[in-house]
Design a protein around this motif. Structure first.
Motif, PDB file in Angstrom:
ATOM      1  N   SER A  32      11.567  34.653  47.326  1.00  0.00           N
ATOM      2  CA  SER A  32      10.798  35.665  46.591  1.00  0.00           C
ATOM      3  C   SER A  32       9.797  35.013  45.642  1.00  0.00           C
ATOM      4  N   GLU A  37       6.917  33.684  47.937  1.00  0.00           N
ATOM      5  CA  GLU A  37       6.071  34.751  48.482  1.00  0.00           C
ATOM      6  C   GLU A  37       5.208  35.380  47.389  1.00  0.00           C
ATOM      7  N   PHE A  38       5.728  35.449  46.167  1.00  0.00           N
ATOM      8  CA  PHE A  38       4.908  35.934  45.056  1.00  0.00           C
ATOM      9  C   PHE A  38       3.708  35.015  44.848  1.00  0.00           C
ATOM     10  N   LYS A  46       1.087  35.625  47.602  1.00  0.00           N
ATOM     11  CA  LYS A  46       0.394  36.920  47.538  1.00  0.00           C
ATOM     12  C   LYS A  46      -0.461  37.078  46.285  1.00  0.00           C
ATOM     13  N   GLU A  62      13.749  40.634  47.832  1.00  0.00           N
ATOM     14  CA  GLU A  62      13.151  41.680  47.006  1.00  0.00           C
ATOM     15  C   GLU A  62      11.892  41.129  46.345  1.00  0.00           C
ATOM     16  N   ASP A  63      10.921  41.993  46.113  1.00  0.00           N
ATOM     17  CA  ASP A  63       9.684  41.562  45.466  1.00  0.00           C
ATOM     18  C   ASP A  63       9.977  41.074  44.054  1.00  0.00           C
ATOM     19  N   TRP A  64       9.466  39.909  43.734  1.00  0.00           N
ATOM     20  CA  TRP A  64       9.629  39.362  42.387  1.00  0.00           C
ATOM     21  C   TRP A  64       8.372  39.643  41.575  1.00  0.00           C
ATOM     22  N   GLU A  65       8.530  39.895  40.295  1.00  0.00           N
ATOM     23  CA  GLU A  65       7.390  40.189  39.439  1.00  0.00           C
ATOM     24  C   GLU A  65       7.408  39.279  38.216  1.00  0.00           C
TER      25      GLU A  65
END
Length: 412
Positions: A171, A174-175, A178, A381-384
């Motif tokens: 995650s 991938e963050f 993107k 899961e998307d990490w922020e």
């Protein structure tokens, strides 16, 4: 004479060489280097905020240099404390976007990069968090006490925890792909190869492939998991590793600057061969349930292919271990441990039982049956990013004034 001999022996005593065991491959770490933050941002933001930023960054450098990156928990805690502080540099209103030249280097100190952009620092911090998380996954998959046995036992809880860590590392990566690679062309050209988009994406796929490998091992230990489920997991692992190899082989990564590029590709090849062996084994188990002679022939072909692939995977494992830097592979554990026992016996037994069918139908054989393709299901899961530290949004900042004499001395 006794004292002289003793001193001589002590002088010749060498440091014990420790060759690390690798269950989860972690590319080379990149760590921050000291830069003159005090001089760059003094007078632009409050002194207490300057001190906090410098203190946490220096702490990260100290831990990384003293431990070689092995103190993963301490480093991750410091990085997580640093990131909200660092995000304040990205606010254009503060005028700090190109004020500080952030420096990073690889752990061996062979390649240093210095870029005056806080997003480069953020990218480097999150990349380091991902690498440390991979290292944590590796750590819990290496048995600490084998009691003199060559067998490797990894608990189901550790395996599940490792999957969670691999998902977290993926995650982070991938963050980065993107959201953090929108640099001007001149900065993109200066980024180290470890921070290129294809490399980041390749390591993310690799982490997901290893997570799927562990899930397969858990399924093989479960009485409720069907052969179809196990085949799907093995084929998905194959898919992730294929994607990882495609990304990394397209990046012209090599080892001339101390990187781990060739070793990384060797690791993927090793794991790819294991995954393909598992895929053909479980495909053979499913096909073997058919009643037609052709089903038995296809099954035997699958078993023999799996046996051959396992043999090749052991050679690939050795090549990986001998690639620079030298490492060790732990004794087989999880799913591959079971396959190493089952596949050779079954391939030998079935080829003897149905050898006559193979001989009869050899002219009609079209080679190995195609493996089914499955949608890759393991996703992080998307990490922020965290919230900016509250010290940056304080509207009652008091910027200390600096006498002209001190300002001129700082500028020299």
């Amino acid at each position: 004479m006794g004292c002289t001999t003793s001193k001589y022996m002590i002088a010749r005593k060498k440091k014990k060489l420790i060759i690390p065991e690798i269950a989860v491959f972690t590319p080379s770490l990149r760590i921050p280097v000291h830069c003159d933050l005090q001089k760059s941002i003094k007078g632009l933001i409050p002194n207490d905020l300057v001190d906090r930023i410098i203190s946490v960054r220096n702490q990260i450098i100290l831990i990384a240099e003293d431990t070689g990156g092995s103190a993963t928990n301490e480093l991750l805690a410091a990085l997580e404390e640093y990131l909200p502080l660092l995000l304040g540099f990205t606010n254009k209103d503060h005028g700090l976007l190109d004020v500080v030249e952030f420096k990073w280097r690889d752990l061996d100190g062979r390649h240093e990069v210095c870029i005056a952009n806080p997003w480069f620092e953020i990218l480097s911090v999150i990349h380091l968090m991902a690498m440390l998380t991979l290292a944590q996954a590796n750590f819990i998959l290496i048995p600490k006490d084998r009691s003199g046995s060559f067998d490797s036992v990894v608990s189901a809880d550790n395996m599940r925890d490792a999957v969670d860590l691999l998902l977290k590392a993926s995650s982070y990566l991938e963050f980065c792909v993107k959201n953090l690679l929108h640099f001007p062309i001149d900065i993109k050209k200066r980024l180290p190869k470890e921070l290129q988009d294809n490399v980041l994406q390749g390591i993310a796929y690799q982490a997901l492939g290893q997570g799927t490998e562990i899930q397969l091992g858990l399924a093989m230990e479960s009485q409720n998991a069907t052969s179809s489920v196990k085949r799907r997991l093995a084929c998905e692992q194959l898919g992730y590793l294929s994607q990882a190899h495609y990304c990394l082989s397209d990046c012209n990564i090599d080892d001339h600057d101390g990187g781990y590029g060739k070793k990384n590709l060797s690791f993927i090849k090793w794991k790819y061969l294991e995954a393909k062996a598992a895929s053909y084994y479980f495909h053979g188990v499913i096909v073997d349930k058919g009643s037609e002679p052709s089903c038995q022939v296809s099954a035997v072909c699958c078993y023999l292919a799996a046996d051959g692939l396992l043999t090749e995977s052991k050679k690939a494992c050795l090549s990986f271990c001998l690639a620079n830097p030298i490492t060790r592979a732990p004794p087989a554990w999880g799913g591959i441990k079971q396959l190493n026992k089952k596949v050779p016996e079954l391939a030998s037994k079935k080829s003897q039982m149905y050898g006559y069918l193979l001989e009869q139908e050899k002219d009609d054989l079209q080679g190995l049956p195609d493996l089914p393709e499955f949608q890759l299901s393991l996703r992080p899961e998307d990490w922020e990013l965290p919230e900016i530290d509250s010290a940056w949004v304080n509207e009652k900042w008091e910027i200390p004034t600096q006498p002209l004499k001190e300002h001129l001395e700082d500028s020299e």
